[in-house]
Design a protein around this motif. Structure first.
Motif, PDB file in Angstrom:
ATOM      1  N   LEU A  23     -10.371  -4.054  12.429  1.00  0.00           N
ATOM      2  CA  LEU A  23     -11.620  -3.862  13.168  1.00  0.00           C
ATOM      3  C   LEU A  23     -12.040  -2.400  13.206  1.00  0.00           C
ATOM      4  CD1 LEU A  23     -11.173  -6.328  16.152  1.00  0.00           C
ATOM      5  CD2 LEU A  23     -12.718  -6.549  14.195  1.00  0.00           C
ATOM      6  N   LEU A  27     -15.960  -1.716  12.415  1.00  0.00           N
ATOM      7  CA  LEU A  27     -16.900  -1.571  13.525  1.00  0.00           C
ATOM      8  C   LEU A  27     -17.219  -0.112  13.828  1.00  0.00           C
ATOM      9  CD1 LEU A  27     -15.278  -4.115  16.000  1.00  0.00           C
ATOM     10  CD2 LEU A  27     -16.931  -4.547  14.176  1.00  0.00           C
ATOM     11  N   THR A  28     -18.307   0.098  14.575  1.00  0.00           N
ATOM     12  CA  THR A  28     -18.692   1.449  14.969  1.00  0.00           C
ATOM     13  C   THR A  28     -17.900   1.952  16.173  1.00  0.00           C
ATOM     14  OG1 THR A  28     -20.467   0.579  16.365  1.00  0.00           O
ATOM     15  CG2 THR A  28     -21.045   1.192  14.101  1.00  0.00           C
ATOM     16  N   ALA A  42     -20.180  -2.339  20.203  1.00  0.00           N
ATOM     17  CA  ALA A  42     -19.911  -2.025  18.803  1.00  0.00           C
ATOM     18  C   ALA A  42     -20.950  -2.682  17.916  1.00  0.00           C
ATOM     19  CB  ALA A  42     -18.518  -2.513  18.416  1.00  0.00           C
ATOM     20  N   LEU A  44     -21.664  -3.854  13.565  1.00  0.00           N
ATOM     21  CA  LEU A  44     -21.228  -4.016  12.187  1.00  0.00           C
ATOM     22  C   LEU A  44     -22.377  -3.511  11.332  1.00  0.00           C
ATOM     23  CD1 LEU A  44     -19.235  -5.266  10.109  1.00  0.00           C
ATOM     24  CD2 LEU A  44     -20.484  -7.410  10.382  1.00  0.00           C
ATOM     25  N   ASP A  54     -24.424  -6.878  16.391  1.00  0.00           N
ATOM     26  CA  ASP A  54     -23.933  -6.065  17.507  1.00  0.00           C
ATOM     27  C   ASP A  54     -23.159  -6.971  18.451  1.00  0.00           C
ATOM     28  OD1 ASP A  54     -26.131  -7.502  18.454  1.00  0.00           O
ATOM     29  OD2 ASP A  54     -26.583  -5.999  19.957  1.00  0.00           O
ATOM     30  N   LEU A  70     -14.410 -10.608  20.759  1.00  0.00           N
ATOM     31  CA  LEU A  70     -15.728 -10.081  20.436  1.00  0.00           C
ATOM     32  C   LEU A  70     -16.776 -11.096  20.853  1.00  0.00           C
ATOM     33  CD1 LEU A  70     -13.649  -9.218  17.992  1.00  0.00           C
ATOM     34  CD2 LEU A  70     -15.702  -8.206  17.091  1.00  0.00           C
TER      35      LEU A  70
END
Length: 93
Positions: A23, A27-28, A42, A44, A54, A70
């Motif tokens: 992850l 992810l951000t 987060a 993608l 998101d 998530l």
């Protein structure tokens, strides 16, 4: 207060020994700052930086097993990666 039904969203659990590494590269959010009770927002992204999805990510409580939950668009996680990672949809109620 108004609410909206979002039928394409659900809870996805990513588990396994390499779940955090998987992850963190996808992810951000910095998953080093994600812990039980400390969720993070987060996204993608595409390689060009455009948002694909998101969600909110939180580490599972040890009583619920290792992994991350998530609040996500489930369709982005339908194909499970190979190796020591498992991805599953969780029941919500």
């Amino acid at each position: 207060m108004k609410a909206a039904l979002l039928p394409d969203r659900g809870v996805v659990k990513v588990a396994g020994l390499d779940g955090r590494k998987f992850l963190n590269g996808l992810l951000t959010a910095d998953l080093g700052k994600v812990a039980p009770g400390q969720p993070r927002f987060a996204a993608l992204l595409t390689p060009q930086g455009k948002i694909l999805a998101d969600f909110i990510v939180v580490e599972a409580d040890p009583a619920e097993g290792r992994g991350f939950f998530l609040d996500a668009l489930v369709r982005w996680f339908r194909r499970s990666p190979t190796g020591s990672i498992s991805i599953s949809s969780e029941q919500t109620s």
